[in-house]
Design an enzyme around this catalytic site. Structure first.
Site, PDB file in Angstrom:
ATOM      1  N   ASP A 241       0.733  -1.104   0.074  1.00 20.53           N
ATOM      2  CA  ASP A 241       0.065  -0.067  -0.012  1.00 20.53           C
ATOM      3  C   ASP A 241       0.791   1.131   0.109  1.00 20.53           C
ATOM      4  OD1 ASP A 241      -2.080  -1.669   0.396  1.00 20.53           O
ATOM      5  OD2 ASP A 241      -2.538  -1.143   2.203  1.00 20.53           O
ATOM      6  N   LYS A 242       0.304   2.238  -0.631  1.00 24.48           N
ATOM      7  CA  LYS A 242       1.021   3.597  -0.750  1.00 24.48           C
ATOM      8  C   LYS A 242       1.433   3.786   0.735  1.00 24.48           C
ATOM      9  CE  LYS A 242       0.035   8.608  -1.313  1.00 24.48           C
ATOM     10  NZ  LYS A 242      -0.887   9.376  -1.603  1.00 24.48           N
TER      11      LYS A 242
END
Length: 177
Positions: free
Chosen positions: A65-66
């Site tokens: 994930d970011k």
């Protein structure tokens, strides 16, 4: 588009690159994130990464994930891509993550099992669905590492790898990341 983005490479040989993905870096281009991604940096530093079945993801066999920092393995050739992809598919790799969650997690260890899919009311969000009618099977094991009162540090071991799985599962049991 190749971009000169610094990469925190931990290990490299003729087959793989192992790097530490920084928080706030998107792994591959997609809606709203066309530049500044890990892939943009990879194709600047490495010209001939193998193509994957999905466009804009050369060398990738997994994603983070970011907002997640962590170790990623990138394939540098077709043989490595095929071999690593099979390991992830067969679940012979182990993925462990440390997460700081709100609240005092009741049990010292446990599992969260529930289908993860896009929310019916807001397609940008993911949520857990109690039946197999919607979403994909997801299984997260967790173990408490340290309790701080208002927050708990836990280790998560994934049995599956769904989009935002840890975030969604822990929120589902009342412990937001």
């Amino acid at each position: 588009i190749p971009e000169q983005i610094p990469l925190a490479i931990i290990y490299e040989d003729e087959d793989v690159i192992v790097l530490n993905k920084q928080s706030e870096m998107v792994v591959h281009p997609g809606y709203g994130n066309y530049t500044g991604t890990l892939v943009n940096g990879l194709i600047y530093h490495f010209e001939h990464l193998p193509k994957t079945d999905v466009a804009n993801r050369p060398g990738l066999v997994h994603r983070l994930d970011k907002n997640t920092t962590g170790i990623m393995v990138i394939a540098k050739n077709e043989h490595a891509l095929s071999h690593l992809s099979k390991q992830f598919y067969d679940r012979t790799t182990q993925r462990k993550y440390h997460a700081l969650v709100w609240g005092d997690v009741k049990d010292d260890e446990g599992s969260v099992i529930g289908n993860v899919g896009r929310a019916l009311k807001n397609r940008k969000l993911m949520e857990v669905f109690p039946t197999e009618d919607y979403g994909k099977h997801a299984h997260t094991n967790y173990k408490v590492l340290k309790r701080y009162g208002y927050v708990t540090l836990i280790e998560c071991k994934l049995e599956t790898g769904r989009t935002h799985q840890i975030r969604v599962h822990l929120k589902h049991i009342g412990h937001t990341l």
